[in-house]
Design an enzyme around this catalytic site. Structure first.
Site, PDB file in Angstrom:
ATOM      1  N   GLY B  22       1.008  -1.279   0.311  1.00  0.00           N
ATOM      2  CA  GLY B  22      -0.059  -0.043   0.009  1.00  0.00           C
ATOM      3  C   GLY B  22       0.783   1.219  -0.135  1.00  0.00           C
ATOM      4  O   GLY B  22       1.921   1.324   0.860  1.00  0.00           O
ATOM      5  N   GLY B  24      -0.371   4.778   0.472  1.00  0.00           N
ATOM      6  CA  GLY B  24      -1.110   5.695   0.852  1.00  0.00           C
ATOM      7  C   GLY B  24      -0.140   6.413   1.920  1.00  0.00           C
ATOM      8  O   GLY B  24       1.180   6.429   1.877  1.00  0.00           O
ATOM      9  N   PHE B  25      -0.780   7.334   2.644  1.00  0.00           N
ATOM     10  CA  PHE B  25      -0.068   8.118   3.640  1.00  0.00           C
ATOM     11  C   PHE B  25       1.032   7.394   4.482  1.00  0.00           C
ATOM     12  O   PHE B  25       2.098   7.650   4.733  1.00  0.00           O
ATOM     13  CB  PHE B  25      -0.834   9.076   4.498  1.00  0.00           C
ATOM     14  N   GLU B 182     -17.881  18.192   2.726  1.00  0.00           N
ATOM     15  CA  GLU B 182     -17.058  19.026   1.688  1.00  0.00           C
ATOM     16  C   GLU B 182     -17.679  18.683   0.472  1.00  0.00           C
ATOM     17  O   GLU B 182     -17.814  19.641  -0.432  1.00  0.00           O
ATOM     18  CB  GLU B 182     -15.695  18.293   1.897  1.00  0.00           C
ATOM     19  N   ASP B 311      -5.241   3.808   7.928  1.00  0.00           N
ATOM     20  CA  ASP B 311      -6.628   3.218   7.995  1.00  0.00           C
ATOM     21  C   ASP B 311      -6.930   1.835   8.434  1.00  0.00           C
ATOM     22  O   ASP B 311      -7.923   1.257   8.994  1.00  0.00           O
ATOM     23  CB  ASP B 311      -7.578   3.625   7.035  1.00  0.00           C
ATOM     24  N   ALA B 327      -5.563  11.529   7.281  1.00  0.00           N
ATOM     25  CA  ALA B 327      -4.107  11.547   6.861  1.00  0.00           C
ATOM     26  C   ALA B 327      -3.102  11.700   8.260  1.00  0.00           C
ATOM     27  O   ALA B 327      -1.936  10.955   7.957  1.00  0.00           O
ATOM     28  CB  ALA B 327      -4.235  12.653   5.787  1.00  0.00           C
TER      29      ALA B 327
END
Lengths: 440, 440
Positions: B22, B24-25, B182, B311, B327
């Site tokens: 992964g 991601g962050f 948002e 996550d 994040a």
């Protein structure tokens, strides 16, 4: 279900209804010419919602520019004119006797009709080849080509089967016109200069790129001299130029050229085009590629109220040959059509369309381009900077020119392409695809 | 067919093989922490080819930013490190006994494994709802949402059936967390301020936007005070906030909330998430949403060589409650994991992970945001500028920050969104789709 709507509204006194089909260079510029005039009411129908700066589409395909850099919604660009209505929809038929067009959302009546439907790729009767060799005419296709090119490098990095890897690192471009040359040059440049550091298992410099052209030389619309200079420049980028080579078959693993064969995971189509079929439906005379043959005022013979412009029109130029399917031709035709309608309303006689030849150019890579304006021919860095300036100048209305200029300057100095994203077509996680795990 | 490859290469003496799943962050920052270290050899596998700045993904969905502004290829961002290899591929299983992972391109052995597979949308057992209510976790989904939102306005412009038009101009967002707020705020702002001039037959100000939230209030992770201020700001943009409203059904024409019903052509899902399934496969303890329960050093109990971050991890914070899926949490966890592996190699004892709470923020629209840092709470323009500054600051490595900043400044003063392009998923003209004429 959406109810069909009838747009055949009564025309107001003295207000002529102009319907434009297609929002490319011709249709868009015809519409702009008629913007904010109180004596015309313009309806533009396009099946896409955007106007596209087609000459730079290949840069989206090779990840040098983003979609938003070369395309903008027609509604944004034209919606500000009081008298222009834009619909996203598909035109199904034209009834020139009743002066109406049939769309998938209802019928629209017109006093003037402007057909600028453009062309699509043509696989010489082998439409099944499309699956294996996408063409490059719209953003969806550019995204698909980008996905295929980048996926090929990713798959090559994953495999250690050398035959498989060789096939994955082989790219065949069918067709040696400007688009084919620009695609081949960009892939060559990307593989030689940009990708080499970021792959660990493959040497992107080993990438093989072929241009397969049926004619005796590439860039046939240019002089033989510039065509041969372009060939040499392409070869410096590792592109193998095969001329007099007609493709006889395309499949998932490569292309067949008579008895010869190239194994390639990625084949791109930049060969024939054919005009959209609307010409057939309405029973007017077309040329071999389906383009509608028009009068000197770009109207259909016997129908002075119906104009055809852009790639869909077969217009004989001052030299006695049909004008090529290029942005400057379409742009001038669109403006001419808009102006001619205004002249009609003022009771002025129509003047014939005259193309002001601004020359032609093609780019091969960084500092490599060819330019031909009348008898003036040059190549190299000067041609490349000319190419950049002309494209920046015409790239209006999309992003602010300065953004694109800065982005290009950035890429020029860093050799980095920022937009090499693989965006899958499948967005669903649950049940969208059989291979769902792999699709995100 | 691609031959399966075995990556179970002998580990060099003193070189530890770290496999990260992964990008991601969490995964990306763990990898960066280990970059250019000679004692580790890092392999990162992700099924996407890009790292995504997830907090701004909704801006791609509402056409305020392009894909390239918030995403960049992992290979570009990490490929420059000598000791990091990136593969685009799918991890199918983990064998913690054999210390290998199985991927769709072969087996990879590890000394350390870092799982940062993230979450996916969860439809509470009704996966069929996805078709009618896409979630927002990756670029393909953002593009799909953009397409649906823009197509709804286009279809509303084409129809004159008022009931149909009302349905087309109704947008339901399921879930009142930051993403839902948002999305709703942006659609409200776009319809009220940006779109009104460019549509001729509809009044985009009549657009109805609903947030449907099962809990008693939206933005439950913020204080009740800020949550109620956000509600008022949303209402000013025409967003109707329905709390205590659990969706009981979603179909092609709207949502059912118990006995109530909203007819809407566009439904977007910003409600539940669930961790990727890998936790189930490897038989470790997970929480209700599938997140793997980890030790204070983020390792799996009994497996100090396997870390989980982002996550996908259920980490109990200093307050005794699980850290939220945000994040900053993922980023700090990723850095901590990288650092802990380096500490191990130096023979240093592991310190427990401590989250430095930097607060949370959500934006509703231009000049409208809420910020909560410890006991400090504020909203309005100050919060909005804080939001902008923080996001610009963290938006590194994608486009140059200055590009995004200029684009935002441009949008701020002109209220223009440039990227409202509808890019169809279907790129084929011949035989790609039954409705081929309509798809370009």
């Amino acid at each position: 279900m959406e109810e069909k709507r009838c747009f055949n509204m009564e025309s107001k006194i003295m207000t002529k209804r102009v319907v434009i089909v297609g929002g490319g260079f011709a249709g868009f510029n015809a519409a702009k010419m008629l913007g904010n005039r109180h004596d015309v009411e313009v309806t533009l129908v396009d099946r896409k919602n955007y106007h596209l700066f087609q000459p730079l589409l290949y840069q989206v395909a090779v990840a040098a520019l983003g979609e938003g850099d070369i395309a903008a919604p027609l509604r944004n660009m034209l919606g500000g004119y009081e008298n222009i209505t834009v619909f996203k929809g598909l035109v199904q038929n034209v009834d020139m006797a009743a002066k109406t067009i049939q769309t998938d959302f209802g019928e629209i009546g017109y006093d003037y009709l402007v057909l600028t439907c453009g062309v699509q790729h043509h696989y010489f009767g082998n439409n099944g080849w499309e699956e294996f060799a996408p063409g490059l005419k719209n953003l969806a296709q550019a995204t698909e080509i980008r996905r295929r090119v980048m996926e090929a490098f990713e798959a090559a990095e994953r495999t250690d089967n050398l035959v498989e890897r060789k096939k994955l690192l082989t790219f065949v471009i069918v067709g040696g016109g400007p688009t084919g040359v620009e695609l081949a040059g960009s892939i060559g440049e990307m593989s030689r200069f940009t990708l080499s550091k970021i792959y660990k298992h493959i040497d992107p410099k080993l990438t093989r790129i072929f241009i397969v052209e049926a004619a005796g030389r590439i860039l046939g619309s240019f002089s033989p001299e510039l065509s041969s200079r372009a060939t040499r420049e392409l070869e410096k980028l590792g592109v193998q130029v095969w001329t007099s080579s007609a493709v006889s078959d395309v499949d998932a693993n490569g292309v067949q050229i008579g008895r010869e064969r190239i194994e390639a995971a990625t084949v791109l189509w930049a060969a024939g085009v054919q005009a959209q079929e609307i010409g057939k439906h309405i029973g007017v005379e077309t040329d071999r590629t389906g383009r509608i043959i028009v009068e000197p005022d770009l109207s259909i013979p016997g129908h002075p109220e119906v104009f055809v412009g852009g790639d869909q029109a077969c217009v004989i130029g001052q030299k006695g040959t049909p004008l090529p399917g290029m942005a400057p031709v379409a742009l001038q035709e669109g403006r001419y059509i808009g102006k001619t309608i205004l002249d009609d309303l003022k009771g002025r006689p129509r003047k014939p369309f005259r193309y002001r030849d601004k020359g032609q150019m093609a780019t091969i890579g960084r500092n490599k381009a060819i330019v031909e304006i009348g008898n003036l021919k040059f190549d190299g860095a000067a041609a490349w900077f000319t190419w950049i300036l002309v494209h920046i100048y015409y790239l209006t209305g999309f992003k602010h020119r300065v953004f694109v200029l800065m982005q290009w300057a950035w890429s020029y100095f860093t050799l980095a392409h920022g937009a090499r994203l693989i965006v899958n077509k499948e967005w669903r996680f649950y049940g969208g695809s059989k291979q769902k795990g792999n699709e995100e």
